[in-house]
Design an enzyme around this catalytic site. Structure first.
Site, PDB file in Angstrom:
ATOM      1  CG  ASP A  33      61.298  12.646  28.461  1.00  0.00           C
ATOM      2  OD1 ASP A  33      60.250  12.869  29.123  1.00  0.00           O
ATOM      3  OD2 ASP A  33      61.959  11.595  28.571  1.00  0.00           O
ATOM      4  N   GLY A  34      58.406  14.861  27.702  1.00  0.00           N
ATOM      5  CA  GLY A  34      57.044  14.546  27.249  1.00  0.00           C
ATOM      6  C   GLY A  34      56.463  13.308  27.898  1.00  0.00           C
ATOM      7  CD  GLU A  35      59.784   8.856  29.123  1.00  0.00           C
ATOM      8  OE1 GLU A  35      59.924   8.672  30.354  1.00  0.00           O
ATOM      9  OE2 GLU A  35      60.524   8.353  28.267  1.00  0.00           O
ATOM     10  CG  ASP A 159      25.600   3.283  10.161  1.00  0.00           C
ATOM     11  OD1 ASP A 159      25.133   2.764  11.181  1.00  0.00           O
ATOM     12  OD2 ASP A 159      26.683   3.904  10.151  1.00  0.00           O
ATOM     13  CE  LYS A 182      28.434   5.324   8.008  1.00  0.00           C
ATOM     14  NZ  LYS A 182      28.866   5.917   9.277  1.00  0.00           N
ATOM     15  CG  ASP A 207      26.140   6.477  14.606  1.00  0.00           C
ATOM     16  OD1 ASP A 207      26.290   5.265  14.879  1.00  0.00           O
ATOM     17  OD2 ASP A 207      26.654   7.006  13.592  1.00  0.00           O
ATOM     18  N   GLY A 213      30.907  14.508  12.307  1.00  0.00           N
ATOM     19  CA  GLY A 213      29.491  14.859  12.135  1.00  0.00           C
ATOM     20  C   GLY A 213      28.986  14.547  10.733  1.00  0.00           C
ATOM     21  CB  THR A 215      27.632   9.562  10.027  1.00  0.00           C
ATOM     22  OG1 THR A 215      28.860   8.978   9.596  1.00  0.00           O
ATOM     23  CG2 THR A 215      26.538   8.511  10.045  1.00  0.00           C
TER      24      THR A 215
HETATM   25  C1  R5P Z   1      30.814   4.494  11.962  1.00  0.00           C
HETATM   26  O1  R5P Z   1      30.612   3.372  11.557  1.00  0.00           O
HETATM   27  C2  R5P Z   1      30.331   4.989  13.277  1.00  0.00           C
HETATM   28  O2  R5P Z   1      29.297   4.221  13.786  1.00  0.00           O
HETATM   29  C3  R5P Z   1      29.887   6.433  13.184  1.00  0.00           C
HETATM   30  O3  R5P Z   1      28.782   6.505  12.316  1.00  0.00           O
HETATM   31  C4  R5P Z   1      31.011   7.279  12.672  1.00  0.00           C
HETATM   32  O4  R5P Z   1      32.182   7.015  13.393  1.00  0.00           O
HETATM   33  C5  R5P Z   1      30.666   8.725  12.800  1.00  0.00           C
HETATM   34  O5  R5P Z   1      31.731   9.464  12.282  1.00  0.00           O
HETATM   35  P1  R5P Z   1      31.494  10.831  11.556  1.00  0.00           P
HETATM   36  O6  R5P Z   1      30.780  11.712  12.542  1.00  0.00           O
HETATM   37  O7  R5P Z   1      32.876  11.342  11.246  1.00  0.00           O
HETATM   38  O8  R5P Z   1      30.707  10.574  10.329  1.00  0.00           O
END
Ligand code: R5P
Length: 276
Positions: A33-35, A159, A182, A207, A213, A215
Site C-alpha cells: 500500500d506504499g507504507e 540576495d 532580490k 547561496d 537555479g 536565483t
Molecule cells: C531563497 O530565499 C533561497 O535562499 C534560495 O535563494 C532559493 O531557494 C533558490 O531557489 P531557486 O534556485 O529556485 O531560485
C-alpha cells in the site's frame, strides 16, 4: 553507532569514519500500500540518526520512523537533519498557509537536533524554535576553504538572505564580497534582481540552496567572468537547475548527495557529535 536514511548513507558513513563509530545499515521495505517499514538491526546505548529530508515527503517519513525506532532501543539518541526539507515555509507569507518547518520539527520524537545551514535560521548556534532545541551548523568554512583553493576573486551573495553566509565564506576565501538585491512575488513566484554589475576573473555566487537555479541564473546575468562558480550548501535541484551548467560550474555539499557534491559537511557534523 550511526544509522541513516537511505538517501544520507554516504554522508553518514563519512561521519562514522571520522568518529571511529560503526555505521549500521537500516533494514527498509515498502508495503504494497506504499507504507514504509524500517528496522535498526542492532542495538547500542547511543545511536546517531542522520537523515536529510529531500525528497521531503518520503524522507521525512523515513527519518521520523527511524528516530522513533532508535528511541526505543537506545538510552541516548542524537539526530542530524543535514538538509531540512520544508524549511523554506518557516512562516506564514500569505493568510491560510501552514508553518511547515514547525510541523516537522514538532513531529521529531527528540527534544534536540542539529541541521546544516537551515533556511529558517540564517545564523548559527542553538535556537529554541517550534518547541525544540535546534543546533544550526555552518558549512561556510568548508565551502570557503574549497573556494580559496579554486582561486576565487569575488564572492557574490544573490540576495540579502544569503549575505551572512556569503560573508563568512568570503572571510575564509579572502576575496571581495558583493551583495545583490532580490525580490520575489509571493503569488507568482517570479523574482527580480538588482545590484551593481561584477567583472572579474573567477567569481563564485554562493547561496544556501539551488532549487530551480532561477536565483543563481538571474545573479549570473549581472556578472562577467572567465570562470563562474554556482555554489550552494544544498543541491535541491528542482526542474530547470541544469540551465546553470551552460553558464558555469555547479558545486554543492553532500547534505543532499549529488554528482556535484564537491564539499562534504561530514567534519562539521562529526564536530557537533563530538561536542554534545
Ligand atoms: C531563497 O530565499 C533561497 O535562499 C534560495 O535563494 C532559493 O531557494 C533558490 O531557489 P531557486 O534556485 O529556485 O531560485
Amino acid at each position: 553507532m550511526i544509522v541513516s536514511t537511505a538517501a544520507s548513507a554516504g554522508l553518514a558513513r563519512k561521519v562514522a569514519s571520522l568518529l571511529g563509530d560503526r555505521f549500521v545499515e537500516a533494514i527498509r521495505k515498502r508495503f504494497p500500500d506504499g507504507e514504509l517499514y524500517v528496522r535498526i538491526p542492532e542495538v547500542d546505548k547511543e545511536i546517531v540518526v542522520v537523515g536529510s529530508t529531500h525528497q521531503p515527503n518520503d524522507n521525512w517519513v523515513e527519518l521520523l520512523l527511524l528516530v522513533d525506532a532508535a528511541t526505543r532501543i537506545a538510552d541516548d539518541v542524537k539526530v542530524v537533519v543535514p538538509y531540512y526539507g520544508y524549511g523554506r515555509q518557516d512562516r506564514i507569507f500569505l493568510p491560510g498557509e501552514p508553518v511547515s518547518a514547525g510541523v516537522f520539527a514538532r513531529a521529531l520524537p527528540v527534544d534536540v537536533f542539529a541541521t546544516v545551514e537551515p533556511h529558517f535560521v540564517r545564523d548559527y548556534g542553538v535556537f529554541n524554535l517550534y518547541g525544540k532545541e535546534i543546533h544550526s551548523l555552518s558549512a561556510a568554512e568548508l565551502i570557503g576553504e574549497y573556494l580559496r583553493e579554486r582561486g576565487v576573486d569575488v564572492v557574490v551573495s544573490p540576495d540579502e538572505g544569503a549575505r551572512r553566509f556569503a560573508s563568512l565564506v568570503n572571510e575564509v576565501v579572502g576575496a571581495e564580497l558583493h551583495v545583490f538585491h532580490k525580490e520575489r512575488d509571493r503569488v507568482t513566484g517570479r523574482i527580480r534582481m538588482e545590484g551593481e554589475e561584477v567583472e572579474e576573473d573567477v567569481v563564485a555566487i554562493v547561496d544556501d540552496i539551488i532549487g530551480s537555479g532561477g536565483t543563481m541564473l538571474l545573479a549570473s546575468e549581472r556578472i562577467r567572468a572567465r570562470k563562474l562558480l554556482f555554489v550552494a550548501v544544498h543541491g535541491v535541484f528542482s526542474p530547470g537547475w541544469e540551465r546553470l551548467k551552460e553558464r558555469g560550474e555547479v558545486i554543492v555539499t553532500d547534505t543532499i548527495q549529488r554528482e556535484e557534491s564537491e564539499v562534504s559537511v561530514a567534519p562539521v557534523v562529526a564536530e557537533w557529535l563530538r561536542s554534545t
